[in-house]
Design a protein around this motif. Structure first.
Motif, PDB file in Angstrom:
ATOM      1  N   PHE A   1       5.154   9.500   7.598  1.00 43.69           N
ATOM      2  CA  PHE A   1       5.355   8.065   7.428  1.00 43.69           C
ATOM      3  C   PHE A   1       6.331   7.528   8.466  1.00 43.69           C
ATOM      4  O   PHE A   1       7.175   8.255   8.991  1.00 43.69           O
ATOM      5  N   GLN A   2       6.242   6.212   8.720  1.00 46.02           N
ATOM      6  CA  GLN A   2       7.233   5.458   9.476  1.00 46.02           C
ATOM      7  C   GLN A   2       7.541   4.199   8.643  1.00 46.02           C
ATOM      8  O   GLN A   2       7.167   4.133   7.487  1.00 46.02           O
ATOM      9  N   LEU A   3       8.181   3.199   9.259  1.00 49.78           N
ATOM     10  CA  LEU A   3       8.577   2.015   8.496  1.00 49.78           C
ATOM     11  C   LEU A   3       8.027   0.721   9.103  1.00 49.78           C
ATOM     12  O   LEU A   3       8.688  -0.311   9.085  1.00 49.78           O
ATOM     13  N   GLU A   4       6.798   0.771   9.641  1.00 53.17           N
ATOM     14  CA  GLU A   4       6.169  -0.422  10.202  1.00 53.17           C
ATOM     15  C   GLU A   4       5.079  -0.994   9.300  1.00 53.17           C
ATOM     16  O   GLU A   4       4.331  -1.874   9.714  1.00 53.17           O
ATOM     17  N   ILE A   5       4.971  -0.461   8.089  1.00 54.90           N
ATOM     18  CA  ILE A   5       4.141  -1.060   7.042  1.00 54.90           C
ATOM     19  C   ILE A   5       5.091  -1.463   5.921  1.00 54.90           C
ATOM     20  O   ILE A   5       6.276  -1.090   5.942  1.00 54.90           O
ATOM     21  N   PRO A   6       4.641  -2.239   4.929  1.00 47.94           N
ATOM     22  CA  PRO A   6       5.569  -2.698   3.882  1.00 47.94           C
ATOM     23  C   PRO A   6       6.312  -1.547   3.199  1.00 47.94           C
ATOM     24  O   PRO A   6       5.724  -0.519   2.850  1.00 47.94           O
ATOM     25  N   LEU A   7       7.622  -1.745   3.017  1.00 46.32           N
ATOM     26  CA  LEU A   7       8.464  -0.709   2.422  1.00 46.32           C
ATOM     27  C   LEU A   7       8.006  -0.380   1.002  1.00 46.32           C
ATOM     28  O   LEU A   7       8.075   0.773   0.565  1.00 46.32           O
ATOM     29  N   ASP A   8       7.538  -1.377   0.276  1.00 46.56           N
ATOM     30  CA  ASP A   8       7.041  -1.145  -1.076  1.00 46.56           C
ATOM     31  C   ASP A   8       5.885  -0.141  -1.073  1.00 46.56           C
ATOM     32  O   ASP A   8       5.782   0.704  -1.968  1.00 46.56           O
ATOM     33  N   THR A   9       5.038  -0.223  -0.060  1.00 48.11           N
ATOM     34  CA  THR A   9       3.909   0.694   0.042  1.00 48.11           C
ATOM     35  C   THR A   9       4.385   2.109   0.332  1.00 48.11           C
ATOM     36  O   THR A   9       3.866   3.085  -0.222  1.00 48.11           O
ATOM     37  N   VAL A  10       5.382   2.236   1.209  1.00 53.93           N
ATOM     38  CA  VAL A  10       5.949   3.552   1.508  1.00 53.93           C
ATOM     39  C   VAL A  10       6.531   4.166   0.238  1.00 53.93           C
ATOM     40  O   VAL A  10       6.269   5.336  -0.087  1.00 53.93           O
TER      41      VAL A  10
ATOM     42  N   ILE B   1       7.151  13.835   5.299  1.00 53.48           N
ATOM     43  CA  ILE B   1       8.055  13.660   6.447  1.00 53.48           C
ATOM     44  C   ILE B   1       8.187  12.169   6.712  1.00 53.48           C
ATOM     45  O   ILE B   1       7.183  11.452   6.769  1.00 53.48           O
ATOM     46  N   LEU B   2       9.413  11.696   6.864  1.00 56.12           N
ATOM     47  CA  LEU B   2       9.666  10.284   7.144  1.00 56.12           C
ATOM     48  C   LEU B   2      10.377  10.129   8.480  1.00 56.12           C
ATOM     49  O   LEU B   2      11.465  10.671   8.683  1.00 56.12           O
ATOM     50  N   ASP B   3       9.747   9.394   9.382  1.00 58.69           N
ATOM     51  CA  ASP B   3      10.393   8.946  10.621  1.00 58.69           C
ATOM     52  C   ASP B   3      10.916   7.545  10.330  1.00 58.69           C
ATOM     53  O   ASP B   3      10.148   6.583  10.308  1.00 58.69           O
ATOM     54  N   PRO B   4      12.215   7.378  10.092  1.00 52.73           N
ATOM     55  CA  PRO B   4      12.744   6.108   9.570  1.00 52.73           C
ATOM     56  C   PRO B   4      12.943   5.052  10.654  1.00 52.73           C
ATOM     57  O   PRO B   4      14.058   4.622  10.948  1.00 52.73           O
ATOM     58  N   ALA B   5      11.838   4.618  11.247  1.00 52.27           N
ATOM     59  CA  ALA B   5      11.899   3.633  12.331  1.00 52.27           C
ATOM     60  C   ALA B   5      10.783   2.607  12.154  1.00 52.27           C
ATOM     61  O   ALA B   5       9.668   2.977  11.779  1.00 52.27           O
TER      62      ALA B   5
ATOM     63  N   GLY C   1      -0.085   4.987  14.770  1.00 48.90           N
ATOM     64  CA  GLY C   1      -1.144   5.352  15.695  1.00 48.90           C
ATOM     65  C   GLY C   1      -0.671   6.319  16.760  1.00 48.90           C
ATOM     66  O   GLY C   1      -1.380   7.275  17.113  1.00 48.90           O
ATOM     67  N   ASN C   2       0.533   6.096  17.289  1.00 51.16           N
ATOM     68  CA  ASN C   2       1.081   7.011  18.301  1.00 51.16           C
ATOM     69  C   ASN C   2       1.177   8.434  17.758  1.00 51.16           C
ATOM     70  O   ASN C   2       0.811   9.410  18.431  1.00 51.16           O
ATOM     71  N   GLN C   3       1.685   8.569  16.544  1.00 50.02           N
ATOM     72  CA  GLN C   3       1.885   9.896  15.981  1.00 50.02           C
ATOM     73  C   GLN C   3       0.552  10.570  15.655  1.00 50.02           C
ATOM     74  O   GLN C   3       0.390  11.776  15.853  1.00 50.02           O
ATOM     75  N   ALA C   4      -0.400   9.777  15.166  1.00 44.99           N
ATOM     76  CA  ALA C   4      -1.721  10.341  14.885  1.00 44.99           C
ATOM     77  C   ALA C   4      -2.395  10.820  16.163  1.00 44.99           C
ATOM     78  O   ALA C   4      -2.983  11.915  16.205  1.00 44.99           O
ATOM     79  N   VAL C   5      -2.330  10.023  17.228  1.00 42.12           N
ATOM     80  CA  VAL C   5      -2.939  10.413  18.499  1.00 42.12           C
ATOM     81  C   VAL C   5      -2.244  11.644  19.076  1.00 42.12           C
ATOM     82  O   VAL C   5      -2.901  12.564  19.585  1.00 42.12           O
ATOM     83  N   ALA C   6      -0.918  11.686  18.999  1.00 44.03           N
ATOM     84  CA  ALA C   6      -0.190  12.859  19.500  1.00 44.03           C
ATOM     85  C   ALA C   6      -0.627  14.117  18.759  1.00 44.03           C
ATOM     86  O   ALA C   6      -0.812  15.180  19.363  1.00 44.03           O
TER      87      ALA C   6
ATOM     88  N   VAL D   1      -1.413  10.811   8.504  1.00 37.20           N
ATOM     89  CA  VAL D   1      -0.431   9.830   8.963  1.00 37.20           C
ATOM     90  C   VAL D   1      -0.720   8.508   8.266  1.00 37.20           C
ATOM     91  O   VAL D   1      -1.836   8.002   8.328  1.00 37.20           O
ATOM     92  N   VAL D   2       0.281   7.979   7.588  1.00 34.72           N
ATOM     93  CA  VAL D   2       0.157   6.683   6.921  1.00 34.72           C
ATOM     94  C   VAL D   2       1.083   5.717   7.655  1.00 34.72           C
ATOM     95  O   VAL D   2       2.300   5.907   7.657  1.00 34.72           O
ATOM     96  N   GLY D   3       0.506   4.690   8.297  1.00 33.38           N
ATOM     97  CA  GLY D   3       1.393   3.812   9.048  1.00 33.38           C
ATOM     98  C   GLY D   3       0.695   2.749   9.858  1.00 33.38           C
ATOM     99  O   GLY D   3      -0.431   2.348   9.558  1.00 33.38           O
TER     100      GLY D   3
END
Length: 307
Positions: free
Chosen positions: A137-146, A161-165, A42-47, A6-8
């Protein structure tokens, strides 16, 4: 089982309950104060950790007490933290949340260390990441990094896999490299610019994403479950009926369930069914990470529902 990364984002939620919101310049007495580990990454990693996945978290925390608490929380939930760095001279990401006696809330988010998850940090963690198979991935880190990371991972043959939120308009270069995207109806409206009022609208919006290069669209539709759209199909995967208590992080739980099942070699439809179950169970108790189920709970729930 395939290995997951999980990157986020990693946030600490600071929640104050009040009888009413203060007016500008006013000081009032709150009823209760609680801190909860949060952030979509963090939520997704813990889940995933609670389900028993082999999961690595890649992200940043600040050099404050929240950073220490969060790393401890990740470890306790079975998440590998070799990819988590404590960034000096900056706070951890936080969300300051006021909740009044009607359930309404005000939220202020400070990105903190999440904003420093940059290309160089990805390169530093690349040896760890290369050992993983599926990336979320999600979108709570810089978009350039994603963008940088998904392009690099796709060249390495990884599953993305991208969760676009939180939702935003996305560059084609990201969509082209995504194997699975998991928007809800509001998010797909924002990404595509199309109004969703019925299933036909949803199908058209999914097809737009497919035309941009996304391999599979998994459109979450709340308690109704989800739709799977591919180049040549559009199928409904029904959800599960539960008495919801708190829907916080239900979407994060869904994504974790989908990735977990996919990592076990399950087919897409079966993985979505499992994701629907994980998401549904997470709404039956209060809190975000604390309400996320174990694999045993999910199996028992599905056995009962399938009878």
């Amino acid at each position: 089982m395939k290995k997951i990364c999980v990157v986020g984002s990693l946030n600490m939620d600071l929640v104050v309950t009040v009888d009413r919101f203060p007016r500008p310049g006013e000081t009032i007495i709150g009823r209760e104060f609680t801190t909860y580990p949060g952030g979509k990454g963090g939520n997704q990693a813990v889940a995933l950790g609670r389900l028993g996945a082999d999961v690595l978290m890649v992200g940043k925390l600040g050099d404050d007490i929240f950073g220490e608490q969060y790393i401890k929380n990740l470890k306790e939930n079975g998440v590998y933290v070799d990819g988590v760095r404590v960034e000096k001279g900056i706070s951890s990401g936080i969300a300051v949340i006021e909740v009044d006696n009607t359930g309404e809330n005000n939220i202020v988010i400070v990105a903190g260390a999440n904003g420093r998850v940059d290309r160089a940090f990805i390169d530093e963690n690349w040896p760890l990441m290369e050992e993983r198979d599926i990336f979320l991935f999600q979108l709570e880190i810089p978009l350039d990094t994603v963008l940088y990371t998904v392009e690099k991972l796709k060249k390495a043959g990884k599953i993305i896999i991208l969760d676009p939120a939180p939702a935003r308009v996305l560059p084609d270069e990201i969509l082209l490299n995504v194997d699975y995207i998991t928007p809800n109806e509001t998010e797909i409206e924002i990404i595509t610019g199309m109004k969703i009022e019925n299933d036909e609208d949803l199908h058209r919006a999914c097809n737009w994403l497919i035309s941009k290069g996304v391999k599979n669209v998994i459109a979450k539709v709340g308690k109704r479950g989800a739709y799977l759209a591919t180049h040549d199909s559009f199928a409904h995967v029904p959800g599960f009926s539960v008495k919801a208590v708190d829907t916080t992080a239900a979407g994060d739980s869904f994504n974790a369930g989908f990735v977990f099942a996919l990592a076990q070699g399950k087919g897409i439809i079966e993985s979505i069914q499992f994701a629907n179950a994980v998401g549904a169970i997470s709404t039956t108790a209060k809190g975000a990470q604390s309400a996320m189920p174990t694999l045993e709970q999910v199996k028992a729930f599905m056995d009962e529902q399938m009878c």
